[in-house]
Design an enzyme around this catalytic site. Structure first.
Site, short mmCIF file in Angstrom:
data_model
loop_
_atom_site.label_atom_id
_atom_site.label_comp_id
_atom_site.label_asym_id
_atom_site.label_seq_id
_atom_site.Cartn_x
_atom_site.Cartn_y
_atom_site.Cartn_z
N HIS A 172 1.11 -1.20 0.10
CA HIS A 172 -0.24 0.10 0.01
C HIS A 172 0.90 1.03 -0.17
CE1 HIS A 172 -2.57 -2.77 1.21
NE2 HIS A 172 -3.46 -1.99 0.66
N ASP A 244 -4.21 -6.29 -8.16
CA ASP A 244 -4.74 -5.19 -6.81
C ASP A 244 -4.69 -3.70 -7.62
OD1 ASP A 244 -5.77 -5.10 -4.01
OD2 ASP A 244 -4.07 -6.39 -3.36
#
Length: 352
Positions: A172, A244
């Site tokens: 992230h 993702d």
């Protein structure tokens, strides 16, 4: 594209994107979620944004710290509890209960189970989301969860290929490095994904990780060798491959989102996630895909192949009659957070 948005109803900007470009699905976050009846109404509205091909209504509902649906839905312990239990039958009961609550509100795709093998104790981003630190156990429990979720009508998504279990960085915020040779990946990281494929998993999500043994230039999501060469050709996966979130910094710090989407589809991904509520960025990304086909940077045959895979998966799982209405509060109250489901969660909690 599978897109995120803000609010408890579908915003007009997303409706416009769906009308102009088409849309593969939406993903729900806590910002979209109130009581079960509101979720059911939202899912019903979102699923019908595109007339000819219903949208995926997707969510990250793993259990533990990655669970978007809170009480009155059953609140599940982390998946590590199932691995510690050693009880595959318990995992099957969990998956059936989870699926029944998701289906009750109209969610059709769950980004679960995590198939990463937790071999690095400093890996906090995966941690207790993983079923085990043993590849064979992750494979055994993951395959059971997939079979039961899908038997109850919810498409499963195994993640994160080719493996996020032996990393220390969080994708992230930065690009994790995995330095294993291909032989180690085949012996450990690939094992749960092979079991998932054998179990008929509907979709697999790619990892934003950098594996120089496989590709010295691009992260896995954007690597044709990883996505097409390994997952599609070597492992033989014929289902849906999803990226993702392309706004995660592991990718977004290096590539504009629209460019990353083109590279992801070119690599073999059939769908890309853009999870914020930045609808201008989502439209720009879809325009970028269109222009890349028009300019012959992205083969039209690759895009048509991706669409066929979506259509095939949707025909398998999106079977609700077009005239069906979402369940009302009283009906939902009898289906979510049921006593027998809480009993399963309590049994899992013994292994925290």
């Amino acid at each position: 594209m599978i897109a995120g948005f803000d609010g408890h109803t579908v915003p007009v900007e997303l409706k416009s994107i769906a009308k102009e470009f088409g849309l593969g699905g939406v993903i729900l976050f806590p910002r979209n979620i109130a009581e079960p009846e509101q979720i059911a109404e939202l899912c019903y509205e979102a699923s019908r944004l595109v007339q000819d091909l219903p949208l995926w209504i997707s969510v990250d509902q793993e259990g533990g710290r990655v669970a978007r649906l809170k009480a009155p839905f059953t609140e599940w312990p982390a998946m590590a509890t199932l691995g510690r239990s050693g009880d595959v039958a318990l995992a099957a009961r969990f998956a059936r209960a989870l699926a029944s609550e998701l289906r009750a509100v109209g969610i059709t795709l769950d980004y679960a189970p995590v198939l990463d093998v937790y071999t690095n104790p400093s890996n906090r981003v995966i941690g207790d989301r993983a079923l085990s630190d043993e590849a064979k156990e992750v494979a055994r429990f993951g395959a059971s969860i997939i079979r039961e979720l899908q038997a109850e009508g919810v498409a499963a998504c195994g993640k994160h290929f080719p493996g996020h279990g032996d990393t220390s960085a969080d994708s992230h915020v930065e690009l994790p490095l995995v330095e294993h040779p291909i032989e180690r990946l085949r012996e450990v990281e690939f094992v749960p994904f092979m079991a998932a494929i054998e179990a008929g998993v509907a979709s697999i999500m790619t990892a934003h990780v950098f594996l120089p043994a496989l590709d010295q230039e691009r992260p896995a999501t954007l690597s044709r060798r990883v996505v097409s060469g390994l997952l599609r050709e070597e492992l033989g996966f014929q289902g849906l491959i999803l990226s993702d979130d392309l706004e995660m910094k592991a990718v977004a710090d290096r590539y504009p989102v629209a460019s990353a989407a083109v590279l992801a589809v070119e690599s073999g991904c059939d769908g890309v996630l853009v999870c914020s509520a930045n609808h201008s960025l989502q439209a720009e990304t879809l325009e970028g895909l269109i222009h890349s086909v028009e300019e012959e940077r992205l083969r039209e045959a690759r895009v048509e192949d991706a669409l066929r895979r979506h259509r095939r998966a949707k025909e398998r799982f999106l079977t609700t009659p077009a005239d069906s209405r979402p369940l009302r509060a009283r009906q939902l109250g009898q289906l979510v957070g049921r006593e027998e489901h809480r009993a399963i969660a309590d049994e899992m909690s013994k292994f925290v």
